[in-house]
Motif scaffolding. Structure first.
Motif, PDB file in Angstrom:
ATOM      1  N   GLY A 187       1.190   9.745   8.228  1.00  0.00           N
ATOM      2  CA  GLY A 187       0.220   8.699   8.544  1.00  0.00           C
ATOM      3  C   GLY A 187       0.678   7.273   8.335  1.00  0.00           C
ATOM      4  O   GLY A 187      -0.081   6.334   8.611  1.00  0.00           O
ATOM      5  N   PHE A 207       0.865  -1.183   0.000  1.00  0.00           N
ATOM      6  CA  PHE A 207       0.000   0.000   0.000  1.00  0.00           C
ATOM      7  C   PHE A 207       0.897   1.228   0.000  1.00  0.00           C
ATOM      8  O   PHE A 207       1.226   1.782   1.045  1.00  0.00           O
ATOM      9  CB  PHE A 207      -0.962  -0.002   1.191  1.00  0.00           C
ATOM     10  CG  PHE A 207      -1.997   1.083   1.106  1.00  0.00           C
ATOM     11  CD1 PHE A 207      -2.999   1.029   0.144  1.00  0.00           C
ATOM     12  CD2 PHE A 207      -1.956   2.170   1.952  1.00  0.00           C
ATOM     13  CE1 PHE A 207      -3.940   2.028   0.031  1.00  0.00           C
ATOM     14  CE2 PHE A 207      -2.902   3.192   1.849  1.00  0.00           C
ATOM     15  CZ  PHE A 207      -3.901   3.121   0.891  1.00  0.00           C
ATOM     16  N   GLY A 246      -2.992   0.079  12.159  1.00  0.00           N
ATOM     17  CA  GLY A 246      -4.352  -0.412  11.949  1.00  0.00           C
ATOM     18  C   GLY A 246      -4.361  -1.767  11.265  1.00  0.00           C
ATOM     19  O   GLY A 246      -5.114  -2.674  11.630  1.00  0.00           O
ATOM     20  N   LEU A 247      -3.493  -1.896  10.285  1.00  0.00           N
ATOM     21  CA  LEU A 247      -3.392  -3.167   9.562  1.00  0.00           C
ATOM     22  C   LEU A 247      -2.873  -4.279  10.477  1.00  0.00           C
ATOM     23  O   LEU A 247      -3.396  -5.406  10.480  1.00  0.00           O
ATOM     24  CB  LEU A 247      -2.463  -2.956   8.366  1.00  0.00           C
ATOM     25  CG  LEU A 247      -2.235  -4.092   7.392  1.00  0.00           C
ATOM     26  CD1 LEU A 247      -3.548  -4.644   6.849  1.00  0.00           C
ATOM     27  CD2 LEU A 247      -1.347  -3.606   6.242  1.00  0.00           C
ATOM     28  N   ALA A 287      -1.030  11.809   2.547  1.00  0.00           N
ATOM     29  CA  ALA A 287      -1.273  11.396   3.932  1.00  0.00           C
ATOM     30  C   ALA A 287       0.007  11.448   4.762  1.00  0.00           C
ATOM     31  O   ALA A 287       0.290  10.563   5.568  1.00  0.00           O
ATOM     32  CB  ALA A 287      -1.902  10.007   3.985  1.00  0.00           C
ATOM     33  N   MET A 335       0.592   4.852  11.333  1.00  0.00           N
ATOM     34  CA  MET A 335      -0.783   4.582  11.768  1.00  0.00           C
ATOM     35  C   MET A 335      -1.501   3.632  10.818  1.00  0.00           C
ATOM     36  O   MET A 335      -2.264   2.774  11.269  1.00  0.00           O
ATOM     37  CB  MET A 335      -1.567   5.889  11.894  1.00  0.00           C
ATOM     38  CG  MET A 335      -1.117   6.781  13.022  1.00  0.00           C
ATOM     39  SD  MET A 335      -1.061   5.990  14.660  1.00  0.00           S
ATOM     40  CE  MET A 335      -2.741   5.432  14.836  1.00  0.00           C
ATOM     41  N   VAL A 336      -1.289   3.765   9.519  1.00  0.00           N
ATOM     42  CA  VAL A 336      -1.890   2.802   8.588  1.00  0.00           C
ATOM     43  C   VAL A 336      -1.343   1.401   8.902  1.00  0.00           C
ATOM     44  O   VAL A 336      -2.093   0.421   8.974  1.00  0.00           O
ATOM     45  CB  VAL A 336      -1.612   3.187   7.122  1.00  0.00           C
ATOM     46  CG1 VAL A 336      -2.082   2.082   6.175  1.00  0.00           C
ATOM     47  CG2 VAL A 336      -2.294   4.500   6.772  1.00  0.00           C
TER      48      VAL A 336
END
Lengths: 196, 176
Positions: free
Chosen positions: A58, A50, A65-66, A55, A61-62
């Protein structure tokens, strides 16, 4: 014309990332905007990448979350010093959650590569690995030379984390290796490869 | 005082539960205490405290990539922190559900809360989000349900604004 000590750093970002992603198996990769996204793409575009085109601040943080959503899969965030500096709070947030499957590799060339190679705060000595350690990352390190890289890659790929490494790389301008820029496509192909 | 305002928290919690929300990113707010407690006591709704609200946009994008639904809870002052990161949700069409407790509405006693509270809804709309506003407690559940439906059934982005009259006015005198 960059004119900084990082021009002489021995590690080259494209080689580092290629080694980091070699035999990646089912590794999930989040790439921060700019050069790290191009580096990850140069190592081979992949449905389970990804890469971000924006962003800023970020990427950890991505990845967090993943990692929380997929606790059985290794999640590797590859980003740059500029993105990391903008999201320093995310080191605290990620360390507080402490997912063992999250690893963060910052390719630190001490410059903003996409905007004209202005120096970042790491050029003034800000120590990102030290900040990750202070935030509570149990495994941290800094790689400056080829001799450091094997342990760094092993930790980033395998060590129970969260893992954080600052990898000091040469400040250099390289050919672009662009991933798809349609965010919906990037999202959908990732989910399709991971979830279906 | 707060006891009379419990219902909206339970109603919103039930909506989150019903839509299979399983990650609660948040920056705390006094108005969210009850809702956060309800989530904290549910093993399927882990709380992820943030240092700043925009972290939640990126966190929930990652969670969605990994197949998990979440929601982002904050007070209205946090909306301003989110603006650039909302472009991640919009550009990639990530579903995004926010619950925002309002400050700066009528009865506000802290003038520093007024500027952001005054524009929070407009900022969210400009950022491409659908905005539902609950002016009274009974509107919170239906507003949350409409927002969650937009987010999770239609892949949209929506915020539920919980009005200051619903959560109660902070007085700086009784600790409420």
């Amino acid at each position: 014309m960059i004119g900084a000590r990082s021009e002489a750093y021995p590690l080259r970002r494209r080689e580092v990332v290629a080694a980091l992603l070699a035999d990646r198996d089912d590794l999930l990769v989040v790439a921060g905007l700019g050069a790290p996204a191009w580096d990850v793409t140069a190592a081979g575009d992949h449905d389970l990448n990804f890469p971000m085109w924006g962003a800023m601040g970020g990427s950890v943080m991505v990845g967090l979350g993943l990692a929380l959503a997929q606790p059985d899969r290794r999640v590797l965030v590859v980003t740059g010093d500029g993105d990391m500096l903008m999201g320093l709070g995310s080191l605290a947030t990620a360390a507080a959650q402490a997912p063992g499957n999250l690893a963060v590799a910052v390719l630190d060339n001490e410059h903003y590569g996409e905007t004209g190679m202005q120096q970042t705060h790491t050029a003034a000595g800000v120590d990102l690995a030290g900040m990750a350690k202070a935030a509570g990352f149990p495994v941290i390190g800094e790689a400056r030379a080829q001799a450091d890289l094997e342990a760094a890659i092993r930790d980033l790929r395998e060590a129970p984390g969260p893992v954080f490494y600052s990898i000091k790389v040469r400040a250099e301008e390289l050919p672009l290796a662009l991933p798809p820029r349609d965010g919906v496509e990037l999202k959908e192909r990732f989910r399709e490869a991971l979830l279906r | 005082m707060r006891e009379t305002h419990i219902d909206w928290s339970v109603d919103v919690f039930r909506v989150l539960r019903g839509f299979d929300v399983r990650m609660i990113a948040h920056v705390p707010d006094a108005g969210l205490i009850r809702l956060l407690d309800l989530c904290r006591n549910d093993a399927d709704m882990p709380l992820v405290p943030l240092t700043t609200e925009e972290e939640g946009i990126a966190l929930l994008a990652g969670a969605w990539l990994g197949g998990r639904r979440g929601a982002l809870l904050m007070q209205s002052s946090g909306v301003g922190n989110c603006i650039n990161m909302l472009s991640l949700a919009k550009t990639c069409a990530f579903p995004l559900l926010m619950v925002v407790t309002m400050r700066g509405e009528s009865g506000e006693t802290n003038p520093w809360q007024v500027p952001m509270g005054h524009i929070a809804g407009d900022v969210l709309r400009l950022s491409g989000m659908r905005v539902e506003h609950a002016a009274i407690a009974g509107e919170a559940g239906p507003a949350a349900a409409a927002a969650a439906d937009h987010v999770f059934h239609r892949g949209g982005r929506a915020a539920v604004l919980i009005g200051q009259q619903v959560i109660g006015v902070k007085t700086f005198e009784d600790g409420s």
